[in-house]
Enzyme design. Structure first.
Site, short mmCIF file in Angstrom:
data_model
loop_
_atom_site.label_atom_id
_atom_site.label_comp_id
_atom_site.label_asym_id
_atom_site.label_seq_id
_atom_site.Cartn_x
_atom_site.Cartn_y
_atom_site.Cartn_z
N ARG A 169 0.83 -1.22 0.00
CA ARG A 169 0.00 0.00 0.00
C ARG A 169 0.87 1.27 0.00
O ARG A 169 0.51 2.27 0.63
CB ARG A 169 -0.97 0.03 1.19
CG ARG A 169 -1.94 -1.11 1.23
CD ARG A 169 -2.91 -1.12 0.06
NE ARG A 169 -3.77 -2.27 0.19
CZ ARG A 169 -3.45 -3.49 -0.28
NH1 ARG A 169 -2.33 -3.68 -0.97
NH2 ARG A 169 -4.26 -4.50 -0.10
N SER A 243 -10.74 -0.72 3.52
CA SER A 243 -9.91 -0.94 4.72
C SER A 243 -9.40 0.39 5.25
O SER A 243 -8.77 1.14 4.52
CB SER A 243 -8.70 -1.80 4.37
OG SER A 243 -9.13 -3.03 3.85
N GLU A 338 -4.69 3.42 6.29
CA GLU A 338 -4.47 3.27 4.85
C GLU A 338 -5.14 4.46 4.13
O GLU A 338 -4.70 4.91 3.09
CB GLU A 338 -5.11 1.94 4.39
CG GLU A 338 -4.94 1.67 2.92
CD GLU A 338 -5.55 0.33 2.50
OE1 GLU A 338 -5.33 -0.69 3.19
OE2 GLU A 338 -6.25 0.31 1.47
C1 LIG Z 1 -15.54 -0.45 -0.69
C2 LIG Z 1 -14.09 -0.18 -0.92
C3 LIG Z 1 -13.21 -1.25 -1.09
C4 LIG Z 1 -11.85 -1.03 -1.30
N1 LIG Z 1 -11.03 -2.11 -1.48
C5 LIG Z 1 -9.71 -1.93 -1.72
C6 LIG Z 1 -8.85 -3.05 -1.94
O1 LIG Z 1 -9.28 -4.20 -1.94
N2 LIG Z 1 -7.54 -2.80 -2.17
C7 LIG Z 1 -7.02 -1.53 -2.21
O2 LIG Z 1 -5.81 -1.39 -2.43
N3 LIG Z 1 -7.81 -0.45 -1.99
C8 LIG Z 1 -9.14 -0.61 -1.77
N4 LIG Z 1 -9.96 0.47 -1.55
C9 LIG Z 1 -9.38 1.82 -1.54
C10 LIG Z 1 -9.49 2.57 -2.89
O3 LIG Z 1 -10.46 2.00 -3.71
C11 LIG Z 1 -8.16 2.59 -3.65
O4 LIG Z 1 -7.15 3.13 -2.86
C12 LIG Z 1 -8.26 3.39 -4.96
O5 LIG Z 1 -7.08 3.20 -5.72
C13 LIG Z 1 -8.47 4.88 -4.73
O6 LIG Z 1 -8.74 5.46 -5.98
P1 LIG Z 1 -9.45 6.87 -6.12
O7 LIG Z 1 -9.41 7.24 -7.55
O8 LIG Z 1 -10.78 6.82 -5.48
O9 LIG Z 1 -8.45 7.79 -5.28
P2 LIG Z 1 -8.81 9.06 -4.37
O10 LIG Z 1 -9.47 8.60 -3.12
O11 LIG Z 1 -9.50 10.09 -5.17
O12 LIG Z 1 -7.34 9.56 -4.03
C14 LIG Z 1 -6.49 8.81 -3.20
C15 LIG Z 1 -5.15 9.53 -3.10
O13 LIG Z 1 -4.48 9.52 -4.36
C16 LIG Z 1 -4.29 10.84 -4.87
N5 LIG Z 1 -4.57 10.77 -6.32
C17 LIG Z 1 -5.70 10.31 -6.89
N6 LIG Z 1 -5.57 10.31 -8.23
C18 LIG Z 1 -4.35 10.79 -8.51
C19 LIG Z 1 -3.62 11.05 -9.72
N7 LIG Z 1 -4.13 10.80 -10.93
N8 LIG Z 1 -2.35 11.57 -9.62
C20 LIG Z 1 -1.81 11.84 -8.42
N9 LIG Z 1 -2.46 11.61 -7.24
C21 LIG Z 1 -3.70 11.09 -7.29
C22 LIG Z 1 -5.25 11.72 -4.08
O14 LIG Z 1 -4.77 13.06 -3.97
C23 LIG Z 1 -5.29 11.01 -2.73
O15 LIG Z 1 -4.17 11.37 -1.95
C24 LIG Z 1 -11.34 0.28 -1.33
C25 LIG Z 1 -12.22 1.37 -1.16
C26 LIG Z 1 -13.57 1.14 -0.97
C27 LIG Z 1 -14.50 2.30 -0.81
#
Ligand SMILES: Cc1cc2nc3c(=O)[nH]c(=O)nc-3n(C[C@H](O)[C@H](O)[C@H](O)COP(=O)(O)OP(=O)(O)OC[C@H]3O[C@@H](n4cnc5c(N)ncnc54)[C@H](O)[C@@H]3O)c2cc1C
Length: 342
Positions: A169, A243, A338
């Site tokens: 992570r 998580s 996380e």
């Molecule tokens: C129900 C649920 C289940 C999940 N299961 C998992 C799992 O099994 N495994 C796992 O690893 N994660 C899991 N996650 C967490 C999440 O889905 C991941 O971390 C996902 O990659 C976040 O993507 P996002 O686009 O929503 O990021 P955001 O929440 O929008 O951003 C997360 C971070 O990344 C930065 N960021 C986003 N996009 C960019 C970009 N293009 N360039 C630079 N910085 C950027 C943001 O500034 C922030 O700091 C889960 C979440 C939920 C709600």
């Protein structure tokens, strides 16, 4: 403010843009559909002397306050095959593509490698940020390189596998290069001949229950989706960010001492020590299924903190601190979040 270009909006609610369902505002907000939009937004932020916050699908953030910045929501689309031979596919994906839809696209085309990562919310651009992982697979296993815009110089730079410094992570973008780059395209190397990962979690058992003895990538994806839907709350119904804490890795000696006291403690041997499931620690500390007004700890998965509706991000932050304190008191382990606190 007057003369706002490129559809920059002011004071907009981020409620529809975060899976925790927290109602905080962005001072400025813009949707970036191309690399040029990203650069223009960065220039504008410099001109206005305001910071930038990069938003993907908002599924890994906890908003504890209004964001006094220009929020750039990454919506760059496009899936392009760069190389295709009998063994592998090199595919370039826009950072704003939805991760799960990309996984489904790979499965339809019989490109293997991401099937265990089905149903993870969020965007492709955020996937390298924390090296997303599930059911024994992390994206570092299919990652080839990425393109990112340097927030200072506005130049596009390429990061290969080594440069991303992936960990559990973790990546360089959460550490040394935090807040310095905006990821715009990610290039994955997928296999034509799948190497299946069925050993982790309940995948094998679920495939058996589905009556599948010789699975392909579609079957694995279906099994993962079924398991996830049975265990994890759907953010559309109950606000959450998956998580909340990482699984801690502790020194072997500390683990042996804990095992003497709690013989049933689950564990996974690692090079650096022993990994212990945070969900087990939280459950044993008595938090599973607990509800406190609008928030709580999920009844099936204690690693997931939930917003039943209308909660403030600070309430969830306080709950997470209480959980940290009680787990540390009981087991001597400090859980690391996380989720990104904003
Ligand atoms: C129900 C649920 C289940 C999940 N299961 C998992 C799992 O099994 N495994 C796992 O690893 N994660 C899991 N996650 C967490 C999440 O889905 C991941 O971390 C996902 O990659 C976040 O993507 P996002 O686009 O929503 O990021 P955001 O929440 O929008 O951003 C997360 C971070 O990344 C930065 N960021 C986003 N996009 C960019 C970009 N293009 N360039 C630079 N910085 C950027 C943001 O500034 C922030 O700091 C889960 C979440 C939920 C709600």
């Amino acid at each position: 403010m007057t003369n706002l270009p490129m559809n920059i909006q002011e004071n907009i609610s981020l409620l529809p843009f975060n899976t925790f369902g927290i109602d905080k505002k962005a001072r400025f907000f813009v949707q970036a559909k191309t690399e040029e939009d990203v650069k223009a937004a960065l220039l504008k932020s410099k001109e206005l002397k305001i910071p930038v916050f990069v938003l993907g699908g908002g599924s890994n953030i906890l908003l504890t306050k209004d964001i006094d910045a220009l929020v750039i929501k990454i919506e760059i689309q496009g899936i392009q095959v760069l190389k295709d031979n009998e063994d592998e596919i090199l595919v370039e994906v826009g950072a704003g593509e939805n991760w799960h839809q990309f996984v489904m696209f790979c499965i339809e085309n019989n490109w293997a490698g991401v099937e265990n990562l089905s149903l993870i919310p969020g965007t492709v651009g955020a996937s390298p940020m924390q090296n997303i992982g599930a059911y024994g697979v992390e994206i570092k296993e299919v990652f080839h390189h990425l393109k990112a815009i340097n927030r200072q110089t506005l130049e596009e730079e390429i990061f290969d596998w080594e440069a991303c410094k992936f960990g559990y992570r973790e990546s360089v973008f959460k550490n040394e290069l935090k807040d310095q780059f905006i990821i715009v395209r990610v290039i994955f190397r997928l296999r034509k001949k799948p190497v299946l990962h069925v050993a982790y979690g309940a995948i094998k058992q679920t495939l058996e229950e589905m009556g599948i003895s010789n699975p392909g990538i579609k079957n694995i994806s279906d099994a993962v989706i079924q398991i996830r839907q049975s265990k994890l709350p759907d953010p559309k119904q109950i606000g959450n960010a998956g998580s909340f804490f990482k699984n801690p890795t502790i020194p072997k000696e500390q683990f042996e001492a804990l095992k003497a006291e709690f013989p049933e403690i689950p564990s996974f041997p690692m090079e650096e020590g022993v990994k212990v499931p945070a969900a087990w620690l939280i459950e044993k500390a008595g938090w599973k299924g607990k509800t406190f007004g609008k928030i709580g700890v999920h009844k099936f998965q204690p690693l997931v903190l939930v917003n039943y509706g209308g909660a403030d991000g600070t309430e969830i932050q306080d709950l997470s601190r209480k959980i940290q304190e009680s787990v540390q008191h009981k087991f001597g382990i400090l859980l690391q979040p996380e989720v990104n606190f904003i």
